[in-house]
Design an enzyme around this catalytic site. Structure first.
Site, PDB file in Angstrom:
ATOM      1  N   SER A 146       0.850  -1.202   0.000  1.00 28.46           N
ATOM      2  CA  SER A 146       0.000   0.000   0.000  1.00 28.46           C
ATOM      3  C   SER A 146       0.878   1.243   0.000  1.00 28.46           C
ATOM      4  CB  SER A 146      -0.875   0.024   1.254  1.00 28.46           C
ATOM      5  OG  SER A 146      -1.456   1.305   1.415  1.00 28.46           O
ATOM      6  N   TYR A 159      -2.174  -1.853  10.048  1.00 31.43           N
ATOM      7  CA  TYR A 159      -2.181  -1.851   8.582  1.00 31.43           C
ATOM      8  C   TYR A 159      -0.831  -1.361   8.035  1.00 31.43           C
ATOM      9  CZ  TYR A 159      -4.006  -1.194   3.823  1.00 31.43           C
ATOM     10  OH  TYR A 159      -4.223  -1.267   2.467  1.00 31.43           O
TER      11      TYR A 159
HETATM   12  P1  NAP Z   1     -11.698  -5.668  -0.892  1.00 28.26           P
HETATM   13  O1  NAP Z   1     -12.631  -5.267  -1.968  1.00 28.26           O
HETATM   14  O2  NAP Z   1     -12.220  -5.788   0.507  1.00 28.26           O
HETATM   15  O3  NAP Z   1     -11.019  -7.058  -1.321  1.00 28.26           O
HETATM   16  C1  NAP Z   1     -10.251  -7.817  -0.443  1.00 28.26           C
HETATM   17  C2  NAP Z   1     -10.688  -9.255  -0.534  1.00 28.26           C
HETATM   18  O4  NAP Z   1      -9.862 -10.053   0.332  1.00 28.26           O
HETATM   19  C3  NAP Z   1     -12.133  -9.444  -0.069  1.00 28.26           C
HETATM   20  O5  NAP Z   1     -12.856 -10.234  -0.984  1.00 28.26           O
HETATM   21  C4  NAP Z   1     -11.978 -10.135   1.277  1.00 28.26           C
HETATM   22  O6  NAP Z   1     -13.051 -10.979   1.602  1.00 28.26           O
HETATM   23  C5  NAP Z   1     -10.708 -10.932   1.070  1.00 28.26           C
HETATM   24  N1  NAP Z   1     -10.106 -11.327   2.333  1.00 28.26           N
HETATM   25  C6  NAP Z   1     -10.071 -10.643   3.497  1.00 28.26           C
HETATM   26  N2  NAP Z   1      -9.458 -11.354   4.450  1.00 28.26           N
HETATM   27  C7  NAP Z   1      -9.117 -12.540   3.877  1.00 28.26           C
HETATM   28  C8  NAP Z   1      -8.471 -13.694   4.364  1.00 28.26           C
HETATM   29  N3  NAP Z   1      -8.056 -13.790   5.636  1.00 28.26           N
HETATM   30  N4  NAP Z   1      -8.274 -14.739   3.515  1.00 28.26           N
HETATM   31  C9  NAP Z   1      -8.691 -14.650   2.231  1.00 28.26           C
HETATM   32  N5  NAP Z   1      -9.294 -13.577   1.718  1.00 28.26           N
HETATM   33  C10 NAP Z   1      -9.511 -12.531   2.523  1.00 28.26           C
HETATM   34  O7  NAP Z   1     -10.454  -4.664  -0.803  1.00 28.26           O
HETATM   35  P2  NAP Z   1      -9.495  -4.065  -1.963  1.00 28.26           P
HETATM   36  O8  NAP Z   1      -9.544  -2.599  -1.806  1.00 28.26           O
HETATM   37  O9  NAP Z   1      -9.743  -4.679  -3.275  1.00 28.26           O
HETATM   38  O10 NAP Z   1      -8.087  -4.553  -1.381  1.00 28.26           O
HETATM   39  C11 NAP Z   1      -7.279  -5.533  -2.000  1.00 28.26           C
HETATM   40  C12 NAP Z   1      -5.845  -5.360  -1.511  1.00 28.26           C
HETATM   41  O11 NAP Z   1      -5.367  -4.074  -1.912  1.00 28.26           O
HETATM   42  C13 NAP Z   1      -5.711  -5.413   0.019  1.00 28.26           C
HETATM   43  O12 NAP Z   1      -4.526  -6.091   0.367  1.00 28.26           O
HETATM   44  C14 NAP Z   1      -5.613  -3.945   0.393  1.00 28.26           C
HETATM   45  O13 NAP Z   1      -4.946  -3.742   1.605  1.00 28.26           O
HETATM   46  C15 NAP Z   1      -4.845  -3.399  -0.801  1.00 28.26           C
HETATM   47  N6  NAP Z   1      -4.981  -1.950  -1.008  1.00 28.26           N
HETATM   48  C16 NAP Z   1      -6.188  -1.388  -1.304  1.00 28.26           C
HETATM   49  C17 NAP Z   1      -6.242  -0.013  -1.507  1.00 28.26           C
HETATM   50  C18 NAP Z   1      -7.531   0.689  -1.872  1.00 28.26           C
HETATM   51  O14 NAP Z   1      -7.545   1.927  -1.921  1.00 28.26           O
HETATM   52  N7  NAP Z   1      -8.615   0.000  -2.166  1.00 28.26           N
HETATM   53  C19 NAP Z   1      -5.094   0.782  -1.397  1.00 28.26           C
HETATM   54  C20 NAP Z   1      -3.891   0.157  -1.083  1.00 28.26           C
HETATM   55  C21 NAP Z   1      -3.825  -1.211  -0.897  1.00 28.26           C
HETATM   56  P3  NAP Z   1     -14.278 -10.376   2.493  1.00 28.26           P
HETATM   57  O15 NAP Z   1     -14.773  -9.162   1.803  1.00 28.26           O
HETATM   58  O16 NAP Z   1     -15.252 -11.499   2.525  1.00 28.26           O
HETATM   59  O17 NAP Z   1     -13.662 -10.067   3.828  1.00 28.26           O
END
Ligand code: NAP
Length: 267
Positions: A146, A159
């Protein structure tokens, strides 16, 4: 007669929604066979079907909490049976924290949970895919970190620490695997407007406008913009790129101010 599968297989954790889903779709559209792994069986099965329908490509799905090594191994066995050994792993599963809190107010176990999902999850899945990658003499591991690992923010210490630790894992593993034709890199996304964050913005939980204004390119990123970065790191073109972090944040981190208000602690 063994079935020869010429196309590459990618497995993506946390692929049922958000950035993981977008990556799954882009890889599939490019001709990769894509395995989606996530915690919810319904959501993961549905996501795999949606992507196969939209792209006409090959997908499969499996269920595992990335913290659980045994469940992750079973999930990968299912992928191997259906698509073959993955040559690309994207460690994307994670929690985008909603609650901000001072360290002394963090609920018990929150920090450990952040580390377990992001760091242990990344280690678990990497350990499982590495033996066949070493055997094949080719592999790509892409870890989703991130912008908060580059420019820290207050009140999300679990985080920030976990996402920084992912960079350590990336560097150490890149050195361990460099002689084996395997590259290990990280992507540090800035603020990416997924459906989840759109919903939070609409509910007034985060200020969509303020984040856009702080970002030098003056907007949020799109999930497909992170997917494109992953496609590059997975490609043969990136064969000399290992142990690095590709920051995809619209210039937010070089500005040196992620805009968090240090004076205003959460209640
Ligand atoms: P998201 O839509 O919530 O997707 C994350 C997915 O991971 C969800 O489907 C979630 O399932 C699943 N998950 C959570 N805990 C898990 C576990 N223990 N085992 C297996 N799967 C699990 O979030 P996103 O924004 O796409 O994030 C994806 C990645 O990008 C993350 O690592 C996040 O930290 C990173 N990121 C995101 C942003 C942003 O602005 N969106 C910025 C920087 C980094 P549930 O929904 O069922 O919990």
């Amino acid at each position: 007669m063994s079935m020869h599968k010429p196309q590459k297989v990618v497995v993506i954790t946390g692929a049922a929604s958000g950035i993981g889903f977008a990556m799954a779709e882009e890889f599939c559209a490019l001709g990769y066979s894509v395995a989606l792994a996530d915690v919810s069986e319904n959501a993961t099965r549905q996501a795999a079907k949606t992507i196969a329908d939209r792209t006409g490509g090959e997908t499969c799905w499996c269920v595992a909490d990335v913290r659980d090594h045994g469940a992750s191994k079973s999930a990968l066995d299912k992928v191997r049976d259906q698509l073959g050994d993955p040559s690309v792993l994207v460690n994307n599963a994670g929690i985008v924290v909603r609650q901000k809190a001072r360290l002394e107010d963090l609920p018990n176990g929150h920090f450990e949970e952040m580390m377990a999902i992001h760091v242990n999850g990344t280690l678990n899945w990497s350990r499982l895919v590495l033996p066949p990658m070493r055997k094949a003499g080719f592999g790509r591991i892409i870890n989703i970190s991130s912008v908060n690992a580059i420019a820290a923010v207050p009140y999300r210490i679990g985080y920030v620490t976990a996402k920084k630790a992912i960079l350590g894992v990336t560097e150490a593993l890149a050195l361990e695997t460099a002689r084996a034709g395997i590259t290990v890199n990280a992507i540090a996304p800035g603020y990416i407007l997924t459906d989840l964050l759109k919903t939070r913005a609409e509910a007034g939980i985060l200020d969509q406008q303020a984040i856009a204004e702080r970002t030098p390119v003056r907007r949020w990123g799109r999930p497909d913009e992170i997917a494109k970065a992953a496609l590059y790191l997975a490609s043969e073109d990136a064969s000399f790129v290992t142990g690095t972090t590709l920051v995809v944040d619209g210039g937010l981190s070089i500005r040196g101010d992620a805009g968090e208000d240090l004076e205003r602690a959460p209640e």
